[in-house]
Design a protein around this motif. Structure first.
Motif, PDB file in Angstrom:
ATOM      1  N   VAL A 196      25.348  33.556  63.198  1.00  0.00           N
ATOM      2  CA  VAL A 196      26.199  32.376  63.296  1.00  0.00           C
ATOM      3  C   VAL A 196      26.700  32.069  61.890  1.00  0.00           C
ATOM      4  O   VAL A 196      25.916  31.685  61.020  1.00  0.00           O
ATOM      5  CB  VAL A 196      25.442  31.176  63.874  1.00  0.00           C
ATOM      6  N   PRO A 197      27.992  32.241  61.614  1.00  0.00           N
ATOM      7  CA  PRO A 197      28.476  32.131  60.242  1.00  0.00           C
ATOM      8  C   PRO A 197      28.602  30.686  59.775  1.00  0.00           C
ATOM      9  O   PRO A 197      28.798  29.759  60.569  1.00  0.00           O
ATOM     10  CB  PRO A 197      29.859  32.791  60.304  1.00  0.00           C
TER      11      PRO A 197
ATOM     12  N   ALA B  14      31.007  38.449  48.866  1.00  0.00           N
ATOM     13  CA  ALA B  14      30.073  38.580  49.976  1.00  0.00           C
ATOM     14  C   ALA B  14      29.173  37.357  50.101  1.00  0.00           C
ATOM     15  O   ALA B  14      28.734  36.781  49.113  1.00  0.00           O
ATOM     16  CB  ALA B  14      29.214  39.829  49.800  1.00  0.00           C
ATOM     17  N   HIS B  15      28.903  36.985  51.320  1.00  0.00           N
ATOM     18  CA  HIS B  15      27.933  35.948  51.633  1.00  0.00           C
ATOM     19  C   HIS B  15      26.906  36.592  52.558  1.00  0.00           C
ATOM     20  O   HIS B  15      27.183  36.845  53.731  1.00  0.00           O
ATOM     21  CB  HIS B  15      28.632  34.763  52.314  1.00  0.00           C
TER      22      HIS B  15
ATOM     23  N   PHE C 192      32.561  37.133  55.325  1.00  0.00           N
ATOM     24  CA  PHE C 192      33.725  36.974  54.458  1.00  0.00           C
ATOM     25  C   PHE C 192      34.700  35.996  55.107  1.00  0.00           C
ATOM     26  O   PHE C 192      34.925  36.050  56.319  1.00  0.00           O
ATOM     27  CB  PHE C 192      34.427  38.315  54.239  1.00  0.00           C
ATOM     28  N   THR C 193      35.269  35.122  54.307  1.00  0.00           N
ATOM     29  CA  THR C 193      36.333  34.226  54.759  1.00  0.00           C
ATOM     30  C   THR C 193      37.639  34.703  54.148  1.00  0.00           C
ATOM     31  O   THR C 193      37.769  34.775  52.926  1.00  0.00           O
ATOM     32  CB  THR C 193      36.049  32.775  54.345  1.00  0.00           C
TER      33      THR C 193
ATOM     34  N   ASN D 264      44.810  28.614  58.545  1.00  0.00           N
ATOM     35  CA  ASN D 264      44.048  29.444  59.460  1.00  0.00           C
ATOM     36  C   ASN D 264      43.356  30.536  58.662  1.00  0.00           C
ATOM     37  O   ASN D 264      43.941  31.110  57.735  1.00  0.00           O
ATOM     38  CB  ASN D 264      44.964  30.085  60.506  1.00  0.00           C
ATOM     39  N   THR D 265      42.119  30.803  58.997  1.00  0.00           N
ATOM     40  CA  THR D 265      41.351  31.826  58.298  1.00  0.00           C
ATOM     41  C   THR D 265      40.569  32.670  59.294  1.00  0.00           C
ATOM     42  O   THR D 265      40.327  32.260  60.435  1.00  0.00           O
ATOM     43  CB  THR D 265      40.353  31.193  57.295  1.00  0.00           C
ATOM     44  N   TYR D 266      40.198  33.853  58.833  1.00  0.00           N
ATOM     45  CA  TYR D 266      39.243  34.682  59.553  1.00  0.00           C
ATOM     46  C   TYR D 266      37.873  34.527  58.908  1.00  0.00           C
ATOM     47  O   TYR D 266      37.762  34.490  57.676  1.00  0.00           O
ATOM     48  CB  TYR D 266      39.616  36.163  59.460  1.00  0.00           C
TER      49      TYR D 266
END
Length: 460
Positions: free
Chosen positions: A253-254, A391-392, A402-403, A362-364
């Motif tokens: 779950v990001p 990186a997270h 990644f965002t 909007n982001t991925y």
């Protein structure tokens, strides 16, 4: 980490001698019903949302939308079939007269979509400046057994939770059951829609049927109050309920962007045997058991990433919360076994004359095995030449998050077909000081036992 968890995870994808079928959320035939999600103003006056269907495809293709005739009094009205052409994507908008207003059953409140090529379907409701993005699952993805995710309604007039069930077959018998007193049965005709409404949280309700059905869960906040002390529990939430996949054992779950102060995770189990571990980047490991029709809720900061593992298949739902505790969107989290390696995405930015375009973003949010991240492609262009810099890491360390900024339409893929998770996240400013968020996972696949009772093809 308990040994049984690792044994379970190692077993994923290594099954031999079992009859396992895999279905993707990209398909050729879709059916869904309108959710009854009106807006009520300060005086209790109702206005209905606008519904936009967003169809995306890997290549240009034609598709058909079939609607029940609006001038027929028949219980099984004639379908009106219209052809559209998608140049990779297409928007089709319906006015509020098509929105479902019934309290029980109806045969006019559904849409059928068919295509000769695989497509992705996103239903977007626009409700008084709120946006609800709801991925629609293809017919061959549907099941006859569901556990319903939901959320608490507000304690104000017109606030309600609702379950929407769409039948595909004749003599479809459905049963709803819960621990808080719900037990009912219903028999539906093909294309008939049944709506169950309540003023309670319907999380954990089980739905079973003798034929595959489509199930939707939504919440309406009700009338607003002049009182500045009114605390909102929920905005407008809606999602199609997916079946629980055969190997849904491992979930990530990001973390969400800054305007999401916190989020809840609700975990659902199809039996009383689920032993679950929740690992967090901001807290200690939580070990618990989850029972059939009794969801388990975990609260965490918006900046936290969770990794959840289970000994049996489960469903995980993420509910994003604002700084005031208002729920902004509700989304099913695919298991790592349900990731795809190729997504066709498009999202329509909300357009309001008072909102600068720079305030709508909007982001991925991508979840991928960290050693594979450099292979990510947007429209066949590499995007992460040095993934370590952005990186997270997830709590157990094998995946990274990644965002990445999103354009209006992208094909997101991997150079060597590595599966990854993709959350499409949007934010828009509604006033000078208020914003809302909306989000959905872009796609998934599901593995289940093969059966001979497949869903019939859509006619019309």
């Amino acid at each position: 980490m308990c040994l049984w968890i690792y044994i379970s995870l190692l077993a994923v994808g290594c099954v031999s001698g079992e009859d396992v079928c895999t279905e993707s959320s990209y398909g050729k035939e879709f059916i869904f019903g309108f959710a009854d999600i009106p807006y009520y103003d300060y005086h209790g006056h109702r206005s209905d949302p606008v519904l936009t269907i967003l169809v995306t495809s890997k290549r240009s293709t034609s598709f058909y939308i079939s609607l029940p005739s609006t001038n027929s009094a028949s219980k099984t009205p004639t379908l009106v079939k219209t052809r559209y052409y998608a140049y990779n994507y297409k928007e089709v908008t319906f006015n509020s007269s098509m929105i479902n207003r019934f309290e029980d059953t109806g045969s006019r409140s559904f849409i059928k979509i068919s295509s000769s090529d695989d497509i992705s379907v996103l239903a977007m409701y626009n409700v008084n400046s709120y946006v609800i993005t709801n991925p629609i699952l293809p017919v061959n993805f549907l099941s006859s057994a569901y556990i319903v995710p939901s959320y608490s309604p507000n304690t104000v007039t017109h606030s309600k939770t609702q379950l929407l069930i769409v039948a595909l077959n004749d003599s479809t018998s459905i049963t709803l059951q819960s621990y808080h007193g719900i037990y009912l049965t219903k028999t539906l005709k093909p294309n008939e829609v049944y709506m169950y409404q309540d003023n309670r949280d319907l999380s954990g309700v089980s739905i079973n049927s003798n034929h595959p059905i489509a199930v939707f869960s939504s919440i309406v906040p009700g009338s607003k109050s002049f009182s500045s002390h009114t605390r909102w529990n929920t905005a407008y939430l809606s999602m199609q309920v997916p079946p629980i996949g055969k190997y849904a054992l491992h979930f990530i779950v990001p973390a969400l962007p800054n305007e999401v102060q916190s989020y809840k995770v609700r975990i659902y189990s199809p039996s009383n045997l689920a032993k679950v571990e929740i690992h967090s980047t901001s807290s200690s490991t939580k070990i618990t058991e989850v029972y059939e029709r009794i969801y388990y809720e975990y609260n965490t900061k918006g900046s936290s990433t969770l990794e959840i593992v289970s000994n049996i298949p489960i469903m995980v739902v993420q509910i994003a919360l604002s700084s005031t505790g208002e729920a902004m969107f509700m989304a099913n989290v695919p298991a790592t076994s349900q990731f795809l390696s190729n997504y066709w995405t498009y999202i329509k930015r909300p357009s309001y004359s008072s909102i600068p375009s720079s305030e709508s973003t909007n982001t991925y949010i991508v979840t991928i095995r960290h050693e594979k991240a450099a292979g990510l492609l947007f429209d066949n262009e590499p995007v992460l030449h040095n993934p370590e810099l952005v990186a997270h890491k997830t709590p157990l360390g094998n995946y990274s998050i990644f965002t990445i900024p999103m354009t209006s339409r992208d094909i997101v893929s991997h150079a060597v077909d590595e599966p990854f998770g993709l959350l499409v996240y949007g934010r828009s400013l509604t006033t000078d000081s208020e914003s809302y968020s909306y989000g959905h996972y872009a796609g998934m696949e599901i593995k289940s036992d093969c059966t001979t009772t497949a869903s019939p093809p859509i006619v019309g």
